[in-house]
Design a protein around this motif. Structure first.
Motif, PDB file in Angstrom:
ATOM      1  N   GLY A  18      14.536 -30.871   7.460  1.00  0.00           N
ATOM      2  CA  GLY A  18      15.479 -31.976   7.540  1.00  0.00           C
ATOM      3  C   GLY A  18      16.023 -32.108   8.940  1.00  0.00           C
ATOM      4  N   PRO A  19      16.911 -33.070   9.153  1.00  0.00           N
ATOM      5  CA  PRO A  19      17.454 -33.313  10.488  1.00  0.00           C
ATOM      6  C   PRO A  19      18.425 -32.220  10.908  1.00  0.00           C
ATOM      7  N   GLY A  20      18.432 -31.930  12.185  1.00  0.00           N
ATOM      8  CA  GLY A  20      19.338 -30.922  12.692  1.00  0.00           C
ATOM      9  C   GLY A  20      20.688 -31.490  13.104  1.00  0.00           C
ATOM     10  N   LEU A  21      20.707 -32.795  13.382  1.00  0.00           N
ATOM     11  CA  LEU A  21      21.936 -33.440  13.851  1.00  0.00           C
ATOM     12  C   LEU A  21      22.139 -34.739  13.085  1.00  0.00           C
ATOM     13  N   VAL A  22      23.299 -34.880  12.496  1.00  0.00           N
ATOM     14  CA  VAL A  22      23.633 -36.105  11.778  1.00  0.00           C
ATOM     15  C   VAL A  22      25.053 -36.527  12.157  1.00  0.00           C
ATOM     16  N   LYS A  23      25.334 -37.810  12.004  1.00  0.00           N
ATOM     17  CA  LYS A  23      26.640 -38.333  12.394  1.00  0.00           C
ATOM     18  C   LYS A  23      27.611 -38.318  11.215  1.00  0.00           C
ATOM     19  N   PRO A  24      28.882 -38.214  11.502  1.00  0.00           N
ATOM     20  CA  PRO A  24      29.888 -38.309  10.426  1.00  0.00           C
ATOM     21  C   PRO A  24      29.721 -39.602   9.647  1.00  0.00           C
ATOM     22  N   SER A  25      29.991 -39.507   8.370  1.00  0.00           N
ATOM     23  CA  SER A  25      29.901 -40.583   7.375  1.00  0.00           C
ATOM     24  C   SER A  25      28.477 -40.861   6.909  1.00  0.00           C
ATOM     25  N   GLN A  26      27.487 -40.293   7.581  1.00  0.00           N
ATOM     26  CA  GLN A  26      26.104 -40.497   7.147  1.00  0.00           C
ATOM     27  C   GLN A  26      25.757 -39.583   5.982  1.00  0.00           C
ATOM     28  N   THR A  27      24.542 -39.743   5.481  1.00  0.00           N
ATOM     29  CA  THR A  27      24.037 -38.929   4.374  1.00  0.00           C
ATOM     30  C   THR A  27      23.008 -37.936   4.895  1.00  0.00           C
ATOM     31  N   LEU A  28      23.185 -36.687   4.504  1.00  0.00           N
ATOM     32  CA  LEU A  28      22.228 -35.636   4.844  1.00  0.00           C
ATOM     33  C   LEU A  28      21.208 -35.499   3.719  1.00  0.00           C
ATOM     34  N   SER A  29      19.943 -35.408   4.104  1.00  0.00           N
ATOM     35  CA  SER A  29      18.893 -35.167   3.131  1.00  0.00           C
ATOM     36  C   SER A  29      18.065 -33.977   3.608  1.00  0.00           C
ATOM     37  N   LEU A  30      18.074 -32.918   2.837  1.00  0.00           N
ATOM     38  CA  LEU A  30      17.294 -31.719   3.136  1.00  0.00           C
ATOM     39  C   LEU A  30      16.315 -31.455   2.002  1.00  0.00           C
ATOM     40  N   THR A  31      15.114 -31.042   2.370  1.00  0.00           N
ATOM     41  CA  THR A  31      14.082 -30.758   1.380  1.00  0.00           C
ATOM     42  C   THR A  31      13.685 -29.300   1.442  1.00  0.00           C
ATOM     43  N   CYS A  32      13.482 -28.715   0.290  1.00  0.00           N
ATOM     44  CA  CYS A  32      12.977 -27.355   0.192  1.00  0.00           C
ATOM     45  C   CYS A  32      11.595 -27.410  -0.441  1.00  0.00           C
ATOM     46  N   THR A  33      10.606 -26.960   0.302  1.00  0.00           N
ATOM     47  CA  THR A  33       9.239 -26.931  -0.192  1.00  0.00           C
ATOM     48  C   THR A  33       8.926 -25.534  -0.713  1.00  0.00           C
ATOM     49  N   VAL A  34       8.459 -25.468  -1.954  1.00  0.00           N
ATOM     50  CA  VAL A  34       8.164 -24.195  -2.609  1.00  0.00           C
ATOM     51  C   VAL A  34       6.667 -23.984  -2.642  1.00  0.00           C
ATOM     52  N   SER A  35       6.230 -22.823  -2.200  1.00  0.00           N
ATOM     53  CA  SER A  35       4.814 -22.469  -2.262  1.00  0.00           C
ATOM     54  C   SER A  35       4.665 -21.121  -2.948  1.00  0.00           C
ATOM     55  N   GLY A  36       3.541 -20.959  -3.623  1.00  0.00           N
ATOM     56  CA  GLY A  36       3.305 -19.716  -4.340  1.00  0.00           C
ATOM     57  C   GLY A  36       3.988 -19.651  -5.684  1.00  0.00           C
ATOM     58  N   GLY A  37       4.595 -20.752  -6.097  1.00  0.00           N
ATOM     59  CA  GLY A  37       5.268 -20.819  -7.388  1.00  0.00           C
ATOM     60  C   GLY A  37       5.469 -22.266  -7.786  1.00  0.00           C
TER      61      GLY A  37
END
Length: 127
Positions: free
Chosen positions: A7-26
């Motif tokens: 996901g992004p390392g820098l975001v501005k106040p009031s914005q929306t953060l979107s982070l993804t976790c990719t799972v492998s081996g399960g």
């Protein structure tokens, strides 16, 4: 099982953060885990954000519930955190992790109860 945040390392106040976790081996659907998001602000302890279960149930921290959504993409074997209305105090290292139990409030920050962790990703909220 390996977990990798993206996901992004820098975001501005009031914005929306979107982070993804990719799972492998399960599998996020057939492995009986609670796929979790946890963060650590600078100089502070771990803070539990929420989880999505293998059966797609979700549960969020009461303090973040109004701004948080966790979803999943079964085709990609990923789960995603969305955190709205960002504030500078949301600056933290964000981790995805997996635990086999729907932990109580007291248990959620016991790192030993999680079988798998991602390496973490730094998110900075700043204008």
């Amino acid at each position: 099982v390996r977990l990798q945040e993206s996901g992004p390392g820098l975001v501005k106040p009031s914005q929306t953060l979107s982070l993804t976790c990719t799972v492998s081996g399960g599998s996020i659907t057939t492995d009986y885990y609670y796929w979790s998001w946890i963060r650590q602000p600078p100089g502070k302890g771990l803070e539990w954000i929420g989880y999505i279960s293998y059966s797609s149930d979700t549960y969020y921290s009461p303090s973040l519930r109004s701004r948080t959504s966790i979803s999943r993409d079964t085709a990609k074997n990923q789960f995603t955190l969305q955190l709205n209305s960002l504030k500078p105090e949301d600056t933290a290292v964000y981790y995805c992790a997996a635990t086999p139990d729907p932990l109580t409030i007291d248990q959620r920050m016991d790192v030993a109860r999680y079988d798998y962790w991602g390496h973490g990703t730094q998110v900075t909220v700043s204008s």
